[in-house]
Design an enzyme around this catalytic site. Sequence first.
Site, PDB file in Angstrom:
ATOM      1  N   SER A  49      -1.080  16.504  27.534  1.00 46.95           N
ATOM      2  CA  SER A  49      -0.847  16.209  27.657  1.00 46.95           C
ATOM      3  C   SER A  49      -0.299  16.752  28.936  1.00 46.95           C
ATOM      4  O   SER A  49       1.499  17.274  29.158  1.00 46.95           O
ATOM      5  CB  SER A  49      -0.387  18.479  27.201  1.00 46.95           C
ATOM      6  OG  SER A  49      -1.638  19.154  27.163  1.00 46.95           O
ATOM      7  N   ASP A 247       0.987  28.888  29.667  1.00 44.38           N
ATOM      8  CA  ASP A 247       0.027  28.816  29.572  1.00 44.38           C
ATOM      9  C   ASP A 247      -0.407  29.000  31.210  1.00 44.38           C
ATOM     10  O   ASP A 247       0.396  28.193  32.027  1.00 44.38           O
ATOM     11  CB  ASP A 247      -0.938  28.323  29.092  1.00 44.38           C
ATOM     12  CG  ASP A 247      -0.749  26.796  28.451  1.00 44.38           C
ATOM     13  OD1 ASP A 247      -0.839  26.825  29.372  1.00 44.38           O
ATOM     14  OD2 ASP A 247      -1.105  26.126  27.674  1.00 44.38           O
ATOM     15  N   HIS A 250       0.299  23.519  31.085  1.00 43.44           N
ATOM     16  CA  HIS A 250       1.773  22.928  31.207  1.00 43.44           C
ATOM     17  C   HIS A 250       2.131  23.386  31.377  1.00 43.44           C
ATOM     18  O   HIS A 250       2.890  24.836  32.455  1.00 43.44           O
ATOM     19  CB  HIS A 250       1.978  23.682  29.147  1.00 43.44           C
ATOM     20  CG  HIS A 250       0.705  23.002  28.630  1.00 43.44           C
ATOM     21  ND1 HIS A 250      -0.756  23.741  27.794  1.00 43.44           N
ATOM     22  CD2 HIS A 250       0.109  21.772  28.409  1.00 43.44           C
ATOM     23  CE1 HIS A 250      -1.057  22.581  27.543  1.00 43.44           C
ATOM     24  NE2 HIS A 250      -1.087  21.556  27.677  1.00 43.44           N
TER      25      HIS A 250
END
Length: 301
Positions: A49, A247, A250
């Site tokens: 990600s 968070d 990311h």
Amino acid sequence: MHLPSIPILLLSLPLASAFPGPSRSSSNSKASRASTPNPIPTIWLAGDSTTAPDGGHNHTEGWGQYLKYSFGSNAFVNNSAYAGRSARSFTREGRFDRIAAAMSPGDFVVIELGINDGGRPLNGSTSTTGDKGRADCPGAGSETCTVVFNNVTEVVQTFPTYIEAAARKFLSLGAKSVIISEQVPNNVWESGSYARTPSIFSYYDLLVTERLGGPAAGAYFVQHGSYAAQAQKLLGPDVVNANYPMDHTHTAPFLADVHSQAFVLGLKCGTSPLANLVVNATARIEALRGPCLPANETLPI
Ligand SMILES: *[C@@H]1O[C@H](CO)[C@@H](O)[C@H](O)[C@H]1NC(C)=O
Ligand SMILES: *[C@@H]1O[C@H](CO)[C@@H](O)[C@H](O)[C@H]1NC(C)=O
Ligand SMILES: *[C@@H]1O[C@H](CO)[C@@H](O)[C@H](O)[C@H]1NC(C)=O
Ligand SMILES: *[C@@H]1O[C@H](CO)[C@@H](O)[C@H](O)[C@H]1NC(C)=O
Ligand SMILES: *[C@@H]1O[C@H](CO)[C@@H](O)[C@H](O)[C@H]1NC(C)=O
Ligand SMILES: *[C@@H]1O[C@H](CO)[C@@H](O)[C@H](O)[C@H]1NC(C)=O
């Protein structure tokens, strides 16, 4: 009148200037399988990600989405990174194989994994329980762990084994370089003061690059984590904190773009032929994102 489809354009017009921009349509994958190099190489991205399109979702983004801006019309970027993946699940799900099937000789492949690779494989895991089928077998060598995942017995390999196997496959298919890229750090300002500790996967990335034969064999290591940490340090806590909306992992689009520039700086501070395709001058990137960093003495970059 209808314009010819992209594959016909590709086959009939070898000129780079025939392409309006740096994005290559997926329909090109057929043309990509030709055995001769494309006039414009593709940079294939394998990752999680932190690299992927749409990042970790919720308005975050992966750095791979911004890489094309540093290559202009010199290269296409195919961002095949996918949220939630580890070296193990990227392999099991055929994601390296799909890149291998679509790439052409002369293309580049960047592999950046590690954030989902920690822990150890647990028996009886499913896609949503236990280690979620992501943890590699601990170790740097040929260790294996046998577990049942999603009701199927799986012989799990170590992180270095998965990455080395994928890199060897790309090189055997004529990839010009395979770049083993260090994972980006979490928010380095999270505790209030600057802190960054490389993970075991940084060391494994170096080790794999060395085992592949290093630059002489087309394998390069980019200290992406170190360059991204340096860029975050220079930006300072306010800007960095504001760019981790969800968070500490990311990134918002702005910081994803910074991480992309940090990767490009790391590339330009080394010797990969991919650096020659970057449109930006090294000094211009250094002025914004910091200087070239010392490299590991035992491994040429
Ligand atoms: C990237 O490559 C894969 C595999 O060939 C393909 O399925 C995908 O559509 C490509 N992505 C883009 C944006 O072209
Ligand atoms: C993403 O946003 C949605 C809606 O605000 C929220 O329910 C969800 O928990 C968020 N996901 C993560 C992983 O933060
Ligand atoms: C998982 O269970 C099998 C037996 O069902 C056992 O052979 C194997 O060692 C176990 N693996 C781990 C990592 O505990
Ligand atoms: C695993 O097997 C059990 C029992 O047969 C079944 O209920 C379950 O749906 C299976 N899980 C998966 C992920 O296939
Ligand atoms: C350099 O890389 C080797 C492995 O190739 C590793 O053993 C060593 O610790 C590294 N040195 C530093 C300073 O990271
Ligand atoms: C290179 O320049 C382009 C265009 O100004 C910019 O979008 C990109 O971020 C730059 N890359 C780096 C590494 O600075």
